[in-house]
Design a protein around this motif. Structure first.
Motif, PDB file in Angstrom:
ATOM      1  N   GLU A 148       0.845  -1.189   0.000  1.00  0.00           N
ATOM      2  CA  GLU A 148       0.000   0.000   0.000  1.00  0.00           C
ATOM      3  C   GLU A 148       0.883   1.243   0.000  1.00  0.00           C
ATOM      4  OE1 GLU A 148      -3.308   0.419  -0.078  1.00  0.00           O
ATOM      5  OE2 GLU A 148      -3.756  -1.727  -0.210  1.00  0.00           O
ATOM      6  N   TYR A 149       0.572   2.204  -0.853  1.00  0.00           N
ATOM      7  CA  TYR A 149       1.355   3.431  -0.980  1.00  0.00           C
ATOM      8  C   TYR A 149       0.708   4.584  -0.223  1.00  0.00           C
ATOM      9  CZ  TYR A 149       5.004   2.069  -4.221  1.00  0.00           C
ATOM     10  OH  TYR A 149       6.133   1.511  -4.761  1.00  0.00           O
ATOM     11  N   PHE A 150       1.555   5.405   0.399  1.00  0.00           N
ATOM     12  CA  PHE A 150       1.091   6.587   1.133  1.00  0.00           C
ATOM     13  C   PHE A 150       2.041   7.744   0.849  1.00  0.00           C
ATOM     14  CE2 PHE A 150      -0.291   2.844   3.409  1.00  0.00           C
ATOM     15  CZ  PHE A 150      -1.637   3.101   3.600  1.00  0.00           C
ATOM     16  N   ALA A 151       1.471   8.939   0.913  1.00  0.00           N
ATOM     17  CA  ALA A 151       2.268  10.129   0.625  1.00  0.00           C
ATOM     18  C   ALA A 151       3.283  10.414   1.714  1.00  0.00           C
ATOM     19  CB  ALA A 151       1.353  11.337   0.421  1.00  0.00           C
ATOM     20  N   ASP A 152       2.962  10.080   2.967  1.00  0.00           N
ATOM     21  CA  ASP A 152       3.888  10.367   4.059  1.00  0.00           C
ATOM     22  C   ASP A 152       3.736   9.321   5.151  1.00  0.00           C
ATOM     23  OD1 ASP A 152       1.930  11.338   6.167  1.00  0.00           O
ATOM     24  OD2 ASP A 152       1.515  12.770   4.562  1.00  0.00           O
ATOM     25  N   ALA A 153       4.701   9.333   6.071  1.00  0.00           N
ATOM     26  CA  ALA A 153       4.754   8.323   7.124  1.00  0.00           C
ATOM     27  C   ALA A 153       3.583   8.438   8.091  1.00  0.00           C
ATOM     28  CB  ALA A 153       6.083   8.425   7.875  1.00  0.00           C
ATOM     29  N   ASN A 154       3.110   9.636   8.345  1.00  0.00           N
ATOM     30  CA  ASN A 154       1.989   9.803   9.276  1.00  0.00           C
ATOM     31  C   ASN A 154       0.713   9.157   8.735  1.00  0.00           C
ATOM     32  OD1 ASN A 154       3.501  11.232  11.180  1.00  0.00           O
ATOM     33  ND2 ASN A 154       3.107  13.195  10.184  1.00  0.00           N
ATOM     34  N   ALA A 155       0.446   9.374   7.461  1.00  0.00           N
ATOM     35  CA  ALA A 155      -0.722   8.749   6.853  1.00  0.00           C
ATOM     36  C   ALA A 155      -0.587   7.229   6.877  1.00  0.00           C
ATOM     37  CB  ALA A 155      -0.902   9.241   5.416  1.00  0.00           C
ATOM     38  N   ALA A 156       0.624   6.753   6.636  1.00  0.00           N
ATOM     39  CA  ALA A 156       0.854   5.308   6.661  1.00  0.00           C
ATOM     40  C   ALA A 156       0.622   4.736   8.051  1.00  0.00           C
ATOM     41  CB  ALA A 156       2.272   5.003   6.192  1.00  0.00           C
ATOM     42  N   MET A 157       1.039   5.457   9.088  1.00  0.00           N
ATOM     43  CA  MET A 157       0.860   4.977  10.451  1.00  0.00           C
ATOM     44  C   MET A 157      -0.627   4.891  10.796  1.00  0.00           C
ATOM     45  SD  MET A 157       2.612   3.974  13.093  1.00  0.00           S
ATOM     46  CE  MET A 157       1.551   2.976  14.148  1.00  0.00           C
ATOM     47  N   GLU A 158      -1.386   5.900  10.444  1.00  0.00           N
ATOM     48  CA  GLU A 158      -2.814   5.883  10.728  1.00  0.00           C
ATOM     49  C   GLU A 158      -3.510   4.742   9.993  1.00  0.00           C
ATOM     50  OE1 GLU A 158      -4.320   7.711  13.061  1.00  0.00           O
ATOM     51  OE2 GLU A 158      -2.244   8.311  13.481  1.00  0.00           O
ATOM     52  N   ALA A 159      -3.057   4.477   8.769  1.00  0.00           N
ATOM     53  CA  ALA A 159      -3.646   3.378   8.012  1.00  0.00           C
ATOM     54  C   ALA A 159      -3.330   2.027   8.655  1.00  0.00           C
ATOM     55  CB  ALA A 159      -3.134   3.410   6.573  1.00  0.00           C
ATOM     56  N   PHE A 160      -2.123   1.896   9.198  1.00  0.00           N
ATOM     57  CA  PHE A 160      -1.775   0.644   9.880  1.00  0.00           C
ATOM     58  C   PHE A 160      -2.660   0.428  11.103  1.00  0.00           C
ATOM     59  CE2 PHE A 160       0.726  -1.526  13.210  1.00  0.00           C
ATOM     60  CZ  PHE A 160       0.864  -2.769  12.598  1.00  0.00           C
ATOM     61  N   LYS A 161      -2.860   1.482  11.870  1.00  0.00           N
ATOM     62  CA  LYS A 161      -3.714   1.378  13.053  1.00  0.00           C
ATOM     63  C   LYS A 161      -5.124   0.901  12.673  1.00  0.00           C
ATOM     64  CE  LYS A 161      -1.485   5.177  15.588  1.00  0.00           C
ATOM     65  NZ  LYS A 161      -1.716   6.536  16.166  1.00  0.00           N
ATOM     66  N   ALA A 162      -5.576   1.303  11.492  1.00  0.00           N
ATOM     67  CA  ALA A 162      -6.921   0.943  11.045  1.00  0.00           C
ATOM     68  C   ALA A 162      -6.958  -0.416  10.351  1.00  0.00           C
ATOM     69  CB  ALA A 162      -7.456   2.017  10.108  1.00  0.00           C
TER      70      ALA A 162
END
Length: 625
Positions: free
Chosen positions: A273-287
């Protein structure tokens, strides 16, 4: 995850390094005509090969691991190509996964490699040539056999259209590569080239299907989304540009029954899964958008992993040991630019990086400071040279600084608890004055009327908080320092073309070195090599590399590496930064892994497996969609 170009370069390190050369006595049989036939290689007889011929499976796998399910990971930025072997575009993560090599290394044997696409190899004791006999069952994903002609085609393709830093070096090694018949391919090596590393170089050849390139007219050096079928256990399944990529396990993979593959490649699908930044990626992992995360940010590791799913035990957060030699990373000077020619200037600029303050204030004290290029191993130079190492260094004469012989190996400088260490500031000012840089009334350093201009190039926003204090310290020193963060694709192109002053990069070194070390530190390749971001070259290191290549025992190799380590550290071609000796990982509790992991791989995409019962429990609890 690491972007595929960087991962490819790291894989090419052992490829070019010639990790495995001569068959070990007792593990290969010499015919009366002095031709050695073997199932694998080990460079030095005393190191041996861990696995005997006919082994049942690798020690670190679960040979009965269940097959099925999916593991998903993340990548940052964008991609516009699925071809990882071109300099054009930014390739998708893991895009080299469909392709196999003639020989394969394993995660618990630093000095051994084993036949994969080949079933045997043979060569004379002189190692002037090597013949690989391919496995008759080897197939590409479209069902066509892997042939000797495919091997020859692939070698020619890389030499004609491959990365220049690779092609220019390798074409000097082969006299010819020829198909003797459908299954036997012969590499003949050029006269005058040291033999150490050449058989391993040949064995690390990736094999493409010639018929696909003939039918499509595709080129290796072009950016494209369509890729040839590989012979590996995973093939490209689908992609949504800049959003996700899915690789699927090939149920018809030819190599499932090989001992080297038992208990491996267990997931049906690998999703990125691709994300623009690390913060967005972290939130997606939590979900639960993706399910496995290897953390590299100390900020995230220290602050981001207390969330409901982790507190309920749905997500496991843990550390696991990492036995690899850490990458020798840091702020790399582009030595191709004249302004960095004086080592006194480089030392002065290094003194402005406060590693202690950075670690304690910005990185939660989670890292250790790196000094050696072979940190955390017995290859790192220690203390004052003595014995055989001293004699080797003395043989270099005036090619090295005399203090290398009499002083301890250079360590990373120490700094105080404040961002600006005043003692280091004074020392840096003295060094710059000695180098001819004078501070004017405006506080700016000048030499020959020109200011000292330095641009830090980066693409990852998480580096902002690390680089900006360093830039601020340099500005207080009188340097016209600026920080320029660009998009990932632009960064990739600028770094490949060496259009930068300083970047955060490094060198991937290993437990055994041979020819490939020239790609990283040799003078001949310094101008164009992608393995040598600094463009470093040294007469002394060139000589030491020759001694390393001539080493006949493991101890001789280690002595040569320690000597090289001393010279590199004295040269200050980069500002060394941090490392860690373990993996920081978090994953939704739906995977299994062997109780004891091998020293050289975490193996989450290799020998972990999907636990259907655990996954079912998570879904029943409403943890996952």
């Amino acid at each position: 995850m690491t972007d595929p170009i960087s991962a490819l370069l790291r894989r090419m390190r052992p490829v070019l390094a010639g990790v495995l050369i001569a068959a070990v006595a007792g593990q290969a049989q010499a015919a009366p005509d002095d031709i050695v036939t073997s199932y694998g290689f080990s460079t030095y007889a005393e190191s041996g090969m861990k696995y005997p011929e006919g082994f049942a499976h690798l020690d670190y796998v679960n040979p009965d691991a269940p097959k099925g399910g999916e593991i998903s990971v993340w990548a940052q930025g964008t991609f516009d190509s699925m071809n990882p072997f071109t300099r054009k575009g930014r390739a998708g993560n893991l895009s080299s996964i469909p392709y196999e090599r003639l020989l394969s290394d394993v995660a618990d044997d630093a000095y051994g490699a084993y036949c994969l696409l080949c079933e045997t190899l043979e060569y004379p004791e002189s190692q002037d040539w090597v013949i690989f006999t391919l496995r008759p069952e080897a197939r590409f994903a479209d069902g066509t056999p892997v042939t000797a002609g495919d091997v020859v085609f692939t070698v020619d393709l890389f030499l004609e259209q491959g990365l220049p830093s690779f092609a220019q070096a390798v074409k000097q090694l082969y006299e010819k590569v020829e198909a003797l018949d459908e299954r036997r391919v012969k590499f003949t090596f050029r006269q005058g080239v040291p033999r150490k590393g050449l058989i391993s170089q040949a064995g690390a050849t990736i094999v493409f299907p010639k018929h696909w390139f003939d039918e499509t007219g595709a080129r290796l050096d072009e950016s494209r989304m369509e890729i040839p079928p590989g012979s590996g256990p995973y093939q490209l399944d689908s992609y949504d540009v800049n959003r996700r990529i899915t690789y699927a396990r090939n149920p018809d993979y030819w190599g499932w029954d090989l001992p080297i593959n038992r208990g491996r490649f267990n997931f049906d699908r690998i999703r990125v899964e691709y994300f623009a930044d690390a913060n967005a990626a972290m939130e997606a992992f939590k979900a639960g958008v993706y399910t496995f995360r290897e953390e590299t940010s100390s900020l995230q590791w220290a602050t981001a992993y207390e969330f409901p799913a982790a507190e309920k035990g749905w997500v496991r957060v843990t550390t696991l040991p990492d036995g690899n030699i850490p990458a020798s990373t840091g702020f790399v000077f582009n030595l191709r630019r004249d302004k960095f020619a004086d080592p006194r200037l480089r030392e002065a600029l290094s003194l402005m990086y406060n590693s202690e303050w950075t670690n304690e204030t910005l990185q939660y004290g989670l890292f250790e400071q790196r000094s050696s290029y072979w940190e955390n191993s017995d290859l790192a130079a220690q203390g004052i040279p003595e014995g055989a190492e001293l004699a080797l260094l003395q043989s270099l004469g005036d090619a090295i600084a005399p203090e290398i012989l009499t002083g301890p190996a250079v360590l990373a400088h120490e700094s105080g608890s404040r961002q600006m260490d005043r003692g280091n500031l004074r020392r840096a000012s003295e060094l710059l004055e000695q180098a001819g840089w004078i501070v004017g009334d405006d506080g700016m350093l000048r030499k020959d009327g020109k200011t000292l201009d330095i641009e830090f190039l980066a693409y990852n926003p998480s580096f902002d908080r690390i680089i900006q204090p360093y830039v601020s310290n340099l500005q207080r020193l009188g340097v016209n320092a600026v920080y320029n963060r660009v998009d990932p694709a632009q960064y990739t192109n600028l770094e490949r073309d060496h259009q930068f002053d300083m970047v955060y990069d490094g060198y991937q070194n290993g437990p055994e070195e041979a020819l490939g070390i020239s790609q990283r530190f040799g003078s001949e390749d310094a101008e164009y090599s992608l393995f040598n971001p600094a463009g470093y070259s040294s007469e002394a290191v060139d000589t030491l590399i020759e001694r390393l290549i001539d080493a006949r025992t493991l101890d001789e190799m280690k002595i040569a590496i320690r000597a090289i380590d001393r010279v590199l550290r004295q040269a200050r071609l980069m500002v060394p930064t941090w490392y860690k000796a373990n993996y920081w990982i978090a994953y939704w509790d739906m995977f299994g892994h062997p109780e004891t992991l091998p020293p050289y791989s975490l193996g989450q995409l290799d020998f972990w497996w999907y636990d259907a019962e655990k996954a079912g429990a998570l879904r029943a609890a409403g943890a996952l969609r």
